[in-house]
Design an enzyme around this catalytic site. Sequence first.
Site, short mmCIF file in Angstrom:
data_model
loop_
_atom_site.label_atom_id
_atom_site.label_comp_id
_atom_site.label_asym_id
_atom_site.label_seq_id
_atom_site.Cartn_x
_atom_site.Cartn_y
_atom_site.Cartn_z
N THR A 86 0.85 -1.10 -0.06
CA THR A 86 0.16 0.02 0.08
C THR A 86 0.83 1.22 -0.01
O THR A 86 0.59 2.15 -0.80
CB THR A 86 -0.96 -0.06 1.13
OG1 THR A 86 -1.89 -1.17 0.97
CG2 THR A 86 -1.58 1.40 1.32
N HIS A 314 -8.17 -8.90 2.23
CA HIS A 314 -7.33 -9.77 2.95
C HIS A 314 -8.19 -10.75 3.77
O HIS A 314 -7.56 -11.90 3.97
CB HIS A 314 -6.54 -8.95 4.10
CG HIS A 314 -5.33 -8.30 3.40
ND1 HIS A 314 -4.28 -9.21 3.24
CD2 HIS A 314 -5.12 -6.94 3.06
CE1 HIS A 314 -3.31 -8.02 2.69
NE2 HIS A 314 -3.82 -6.74 2.67
N HIS A 358 -2.16 -1.95 -5.75
CA HIS A 358 -1.58 -3.26 -5.83
C HIS A 358 -2.78 -4.20 -6.01
O HIS A 358 -3.86 -3.78 -5.91
CB HIS A 358 -0.68 -3.85 -4.63
CG HIS A 358 -1.35 -3.56 -3.30
ND1 HIS A 358 -2.67 -4.52 -2.97
CD2 HIS A 358 -1.42 -2.71 -2.32
CE1 HIS A 358 -3.01 -4.30 -1.69
NE2 HIS A 358 -2.23 -3.21 -1.53
ZN LIG Z 1 -3.13 -5.02 1.65
#
Ligand SMILES: [Zn+2]
Length: 556
Positions: A86, A314, A358
Site C-alpha cells: 500500500t 485480506h 496493488h
Molecule cells: Zn493489503
Amino acid sequence: MKIKVLFLLPFACGVLNVSAQNKVKSTATATSLPRPKLVVGIVVDQMRWDYLYRFYDRYSSGGFKRMLNEGFTCENTNIDYIPTVTAIGHSTIYTGSVPALHGIAGNDFIVQATGKSMYCAEDSTVQTVGSTSDAGRMSPRNLLVTTVTDELKLATNFRSKVIGIALKDRGGILPAGHTADAAYWFDDKNGSWISSTYYMKDLPKWVKDFNAKNLPEAYLKKEWQSAFPLNTYLQTLPVESRYEGKLGGATITGFPIKTSELYKGNVGLIRTTPSGNTLTLDLAKAAIANEQMGNGVVTDFLAVSLSSTDYVGHLFGVNSVEVEDTYLHLDKDLAEFFNYLDDKVGKGKYTVFLSADHGAAHNTGFLRAHNVPSDVWDTGAAMTAMNKMLLEKYKSDRIVRSLTNYQVNLNYTVITKAGLDEDAIKADRIKFLEKQPGVAFAVDMQRVATATVPEALRTRIINGYNRELSGVIQIVLQPGWLSGRRVGQNSPTGTGHGTWNPYDTHIPLVFMGWGVKHGSTARATSMTDIAPTLAALLHIQAPNGSIGEVISEVIK
Ligand SMILES: [Zn+2]
C-alpha cells in the site's frame, strides 16, 4: 565577434523576456491556460485490474462503467517494482518514482544503519489532531521526492487547494504530498477523522461537524446487506467459505453480516465493510463542499484512497462473495460521487483518475484444491532456521534481523561487533534460501544486474531496492506462493499481496473528464506513468523523482 555575441545574448534574452511577459499580461483574460477546476485521484486499495470486468455485468452505468464509457482506460498498466504494498503504491502513483528513489521502501521498513523499524508515515515530531491517541503522529516526511500534488502547488504559488483522504493514514498522507493543505484519516479509538500538527493546530469546523454525526456507528447498525440478491452473485458456493476469514468475532460466514451485533464499541470494524468506502466518499463530498474545491480560480486536487477493499480482500480472499459485494457497493458509491461532482464542480470541468496500489493473489488453499500449484512459505520458520544455522557457524545469535517485504534484513550491530564477513553470510543465506521449497530466486541486492533472473524481475528488484532502507537479499517465491503459515493441514484463510506476479502488479488505470480522450490502449504502461501523465495534462512539471513517461494517448 565571439565576445560580441556573448555580450549581446543576455541582453537580447532580457528584452525577449520583458516582451513575452507583457504579452502574457495583456492577453491573460482572453487566453488563460486551460486547466480543470478540480482533479480527483481515486486509489482503490487492492483492486486487481480484472475486477473491472469480473463484476462488469452488474456495475451500474454511473460508476466504473461510466469511467470506461466516457473516459480512457490503460488496460495494460503494471507496477514496476516489488514489494507491491500500500504505502509504496500510493507513493509511486503520485510521484512517478520508485522505492530506490522515493524512500518509501514498504509499509514498514528497516533503516539499515540503525536497525530501527520504521513505519512509512510515522513522524515523532508531530502530534495527533482530533484525538487523544497516537494515530495522528504521522506526516509525509519519510517521502523523499515531490508528488504531482506538490508540483501543482509549486506551479500555482500554493493557491491550489490539496487535500488527502483515506481510512488508512498512509493512503491519505503520501498522495497529498509535502505541501498539502490537509490530510485526514480514521482513528479507530474515537471513531472519527483525524489529522496531525504537520497540517493544522485544530480540525476545521466542518470536519468536527462531520465527526459529530457519528456516521460509522449508524452504518454498522444498518448491517452489511448485499447490494443484489445473493443468487445473482458469481461467488455463492458455501463450500468456498473454508478459505475465508470471519469478520470481527463472527462465528459463521454469509449474509446478512450482522455488523450491529459484531459491533461492540469497536468502530474500527467499519474498515472491513463496504461502508468504510461510503464513509470515505462522504468525507470527500464534505471536503469539496466546505473547502469550495473546484470553485476557485486555480486547479484544486483531492486525493482519495478507498481502503475497505483491501481489508475485505485480506480477510475473505479474491473469490469471496464479500469481495464481490464490496465492489458492487463501491460502484454505487462511485456513481453517486460522480453525480455529486457534476453538480458541484460541473460535468467536463473536473478530471478523475482511478487506479490501485496493488492487486491480490488467490487463496492458496483454494488454488491447490483446483490443482493450481500454490502454497504458503512460512517466513517465521525460515527466519528461525536461518538464525539457528548462522549461530552454529558464526557463534552469533540473531544475525538475520527480519524477513520483511520478502527481503532478508541483516543485523549489522551483531555482524560488526563480532567482526563477521557480511558477503560470506549473504552468499551462504542465498544458497540456503534457493534450496527451500517455493523459493524461485534469492537475489543479492548489490548484484541484481548479473543475477540469472528474467528481465522483468530484475527491473522490479532494482526499482524496489533502496540502499538505506531495504534488505540485502530479495526473495522471489514461485508463482502462486505467498508468505504465510499453515494451521495443521489448512491453508491460511483470505489472501495477501506483495509479489511481482500479474495478480499483484496488473492494476486498473482509467481517466475521465476534462482534457481526457475517450478510448483505450493495450500498450504496456506503468504505474510510474500516472504522475507524469497528470502533470502533462495540467501543464506542470513532473514530480522531481519521476522516472515514468507521459501516456499521451490519454490527453485530448
Ligand atoms: Zn493489503
